[in-house]
Design an enzyme around this catalytic site. Structure first.
Site, short mmCIF file in Angstrom:
data_model
loop_
_atom_site.label_atom_id
_atom_site.label_comp_id
_atom_site.label_asym_id
_atom_site.label_seq_id
_atom_site.Cartn_x
_atom_site.Cartn_y
_atom_site.Cartn_z
N GLU A 262 46.24 24.03 -51.26
CA GLU A 262 45.64 24.69 -52.41
C GLU A 262 44.31 25.35 -52.02
O GLU A 262 43.97 26.44 -52.50
CB GLU A 262 45.42 23.69 -53.54
CG GLU A 262 46.71 23.13 -54.12
CD GLU A 262 47.61 24.21 -54.67
OE1 GLU A 262 47.15 25.04 -55.48
OE2 GLU A 262 48.80 24.26 -54.27
N TRP A 265 45.19 28.50 -50.28
CA TRP A 265 45.52 29.55 -51.26
C TRP A 265 44.24 30.23 -51.76
O TRP A 265 44.20 31.46 -51.90
CB TRP A 265 46.25 28.94 -52.46
CG TRP A 265 47.74 28.97 -52.39
CD1 TRP A 265 48.58 27.91 -52.21
CD2 TRP A 265 48.60 30.12 -52.52
NE1 TRP A 265 49.89 28.33 -52.21
CE2 TRP A 265 49.94 29.67 -52.42
CE3 TRP A 265 48.37 31.48 -52.73
CZ2 TRP A 265 51.03 30.54 -52.50
CZ3 TRP A 265 49.46 32.34 -52.82
CH2 TRP A 265 50.76 31.88 -52.70
N TRP A 294 53.03 49.25 -70.63
CA TRP A 294 52.70 48.07 -71.43
C TRP A 294 52.57 48.46 -72.89
O TRP A 294 52.08 49.53 -73.22
CB TRP A 294 51.39 47.46 -70.94
CG TRP A 294 51.39 47.09 -69.50
CD1 TRP A 294 50.75 47.74 -68.48
CD2 TRP A 294 52.06 45.99 -68.89
NE1 TRP A 294 50.98 47.12 -67.29
CE2 TRP A 294 51.79 46.04 -67.50
CE3 TRP A 294 52.87 44.96 -69.37
CZ2 TRP A 294 52.29 45.10 -66.61
CZ3 TRP A 294 53.37 44.02 -68.49
CH2 TRP A 294 53.08 44.10 -67.12
N ASN A 329 47.19 24.25 -63.95
CA ASN A 329 47.67 25.41 -63.19
C ASN A 329 49.12 25.76 -63.50
O ASN A 329 49.48 26.94 -63.60
CB ASN A 329 47.50 25.18 -61.69
CG ASN A 329 47.73 26.46 -60.91
OD1 ASN A 329 47.07 27.46 -61.14
ND2 ASN A 329 48.68 26.44 -59.98
N TRP A 347 48.74 42.73 -68.46
CA TRP A 347 48.21 41.50 -67.88
C TRP A 347 46.69 41.51 -67.74
O TRP A 347 46.06 40.45 -67.71
CB TRP A 347 48.86 41.24 -66.51
CG TRP A 347 48.64 42.33 -65.49
CD1 TRP A 347 49.41 43.43 -65.27
CD2 TRP A 347 47.58 42.41 -64.52
NE1 TRP A 347 48.91 44.19 -64.24
CE2 TRP A 347 47.78 43.58 -63.76
CE3 TRP A 347 46.48 41.60 -64.23
CZ2 TRP A 347 46.94 43.98 -62.73
CZ3 TRP A 347 45.63 41.99 -63.20
CH2 TRP A 347 45.85 43.17 -62.46
N TRP A 370 47.23 35.90 -61.74
CA TRP A 370 47.82 36.78 -62.73
C TRP A 370 48.82 37.74 -62.10
O TRP A 370 49.92 37.95 -62.61
CB TRP A 370 46.73 37.55 -63.48
CG TRP A 370 46.30 36.79 -64.70
CD1 TRP A 370 45.27 35.90 -64.79
CD2 TRP A 370 46.91 36.82 -65.98
NE1 TRP A 370 45.21 35.37 -66.05
CE2 TRP A 370 46.20 35.93 -66.81
CE3 TRP A 370 47.99 37.52 -66.52
CZ2 TRP A 370 46.53 35.71 -68.14
CZ3 TRP A 370 48.32 37.31 -67.86
CH2 TRP A 370 47.61 36.42 -68.65
#
Length: 440
Positions: A262, A265, A294, A329, A347, A370
């Site tokens: 993690e 990441w 969108w 998460n 988004w 995202w």
């Protein structure tokens, strides 16, 4: 300002590194030739954009700046604290003091890069230099490259190379304490209160900066289940540098290989932001995704924000974040997918809302998460993979404990019907995505 001195001084500028120990830039400042004076700026450029005058993060920052001052006072020193625009503050400092150099740690966000360039120009007119060091990551920018000498855009090979290159040299702490004698001896600085800056202190019980070893040793079993207290909650400390990434990485290596993943990441997304800066300026990592049409429905967006979508796991996550500034998460992925794919709303609206609410908000990680959920980012979920919130709830909250905690009216007439049908939403999403991607 209460500091009065005519001798040449070195200034250290605290930003995302609110600690005296194991701080790279501070270490190099303390080993420089002149006495060190710390500086912190409550940045009006950022704070003026905050609509919420009770932003929890400001309380956290203020508490830790006060804690820094207490530590400095114990060794006979102090910190200059300002509320203003950094360029104005540095003009004032460069005119008032004989500055040898200014040390700091690198911040990779677009605004920070522009700000530091402007400050460096101001200091240059006074024959001083802004020296920035790597501190918030183990590896930055282009330190981890592929065999083709290019930045990685897929996590797995990046993480493999990260682990190969990581050794004691990169994980060693900086022995700052050995050089504390090089702080300028002075006291009497006044830190502006939050109220003086137009904000209000929140009554907040922030997560601990200490992770129990037992939590990491059980991390793999519990981390996907939001009802369990099985995640570290240390994000806010990493965001503002009240913990050292080197110490945390060493600790993870001792207790949890998955938790170390993690942290990798986090570094992966930081290097994406550095090497592909368009992602920090509202653009999709994969350009064709900028062509998606969108919709915009203010009421639908507000229902998502308020946790009133009629999908219990989505609503629980949004209410948790609104209430305490944290969302599990697994649930972040589900709520992000729901906004972009079920509601077909941009988004970037959700990214901005998370940025406003999350205690641990970090541009690189927030943007990366995202774009992963949307399908437009690195290592992204394929656009045709659309989370079913009900299936996710059954799998990761089988007893409904998490949902019942945050959506107590579940199962009553007070709880709304689903605002959109899953099957219809899925088909609409696939159609919109396919139309955009066929152009490329």
């Amino acid at each position: 300002m209460s500091l009065k001195t005519k001798e040449k001084i070195t200034l250290f500028w605290f930003r995302r590194d609110l600690r005296l120990h194991d701080n790279a830039g501070l270490y190099y400042a303390l080993r420089w030739k002149t006495p060190v004076v710390p500086v912190f700026i409550f940045d009006k450029t950022i704070l003026d954009d905050l609509d919420n005058k009770e932003d929890r993060r400001l309380t956290f920052i203020h508490q830790n700046v006060v804690a820094l001052q207490k530590e400095l006072n114990q060794i006979g020193s102090d910190i200059l604290v300002f509320y203003g625009h950094p360029t104005d503050v540095w003009k004032e400092l460069s005119e008032q003091y004989d500055i040898a150099e200014v040390f700091t740690n690198t911040d990779y966000e677009p605004y920070a890069t522009e700000r530091d360039t402007a400050v460096a120009k101001i200091l240059h007119t006074k024959n001083a230099e802004l020296k920035a060091y790597k501190d918030q990551v183990i590896f930055e920018k282009k330190e981890i490259l592929s065999a083709q000498n290019t930045p990685y855009t897929v996590f797995t090979p990046y993480s493999r190379m990260w682990r190969q290159q990581c050794n004691d040299f990169y994980l060693s702490s900086y022995p700052n304490e050995k050089y504390f004698k090089n702080f300028l001896k002075w006291t009497g600085s006044e830190i502006p209160t939050l109220e003086q800056m137009g904000f209000k202190r929140t009554d907040e019980d922030f997560p601990s900066s200490k992770i129990p070893a037992e939590l990491l040793e059980n991390y793999e079993k519990g981390r996907d289940f939001p009802a369990m207290e099985a995640t570290s909650r240390i994000g806010i400390h990493l965001r503002f540098g009240t913990v050292s990434i080197r110490e945390l990485a060493r600790y993870a290596m001792q207790h949890s290989n998955l938790y170390l993943n993690e942290l990798i990441w986090r570094e992966f997304y930081q290097q994406i932001l550095s090497n592909f800066p368009h992602v920090g300026k509202g653009k999709a990592f994969r350009a064709p995704y900028d062509d998606i049409e969108w919709g915009y429905d203010k009421d639908a967006f507000q229902k998502w924000c308020d946790g009133k979508t009629g999908y219990p796991l989505v609503d629980a996550g949004m209410r948790q974040m609104n209430a305490i500034g944290f969302m599990h998460n697994r649930v972040r992925m589900v709520t992000a997918s729901f906004l972009s794919k079920h509601l077909l709303l941009n988004w970037r609206l959700g990214e901005a809302y998370f940025a406003e609410k999350l205690l641990d908000y970090d541009m690189a990680a927030n943007n990366g998460g995202w774009q992963w959920a949307v399908g437009s980012g690195t290592d992204a979920a394929p656009y045709f993979r659309i989370f079913n919130p009900e299936a996710q709830a059954k799998k990761f909250d089988p007893k409904g404990e998490y949902i019942k905690k945050w959506v107590p009216e579940i199962g009553t007439a007070a709880y709304p019907e689903p605002m959109v049908d899953h099957k219809m939403a899925r088909e609409r999403c696939l159609k919109a995505y396919k139309k955009a991607l066929e152009k490329s």
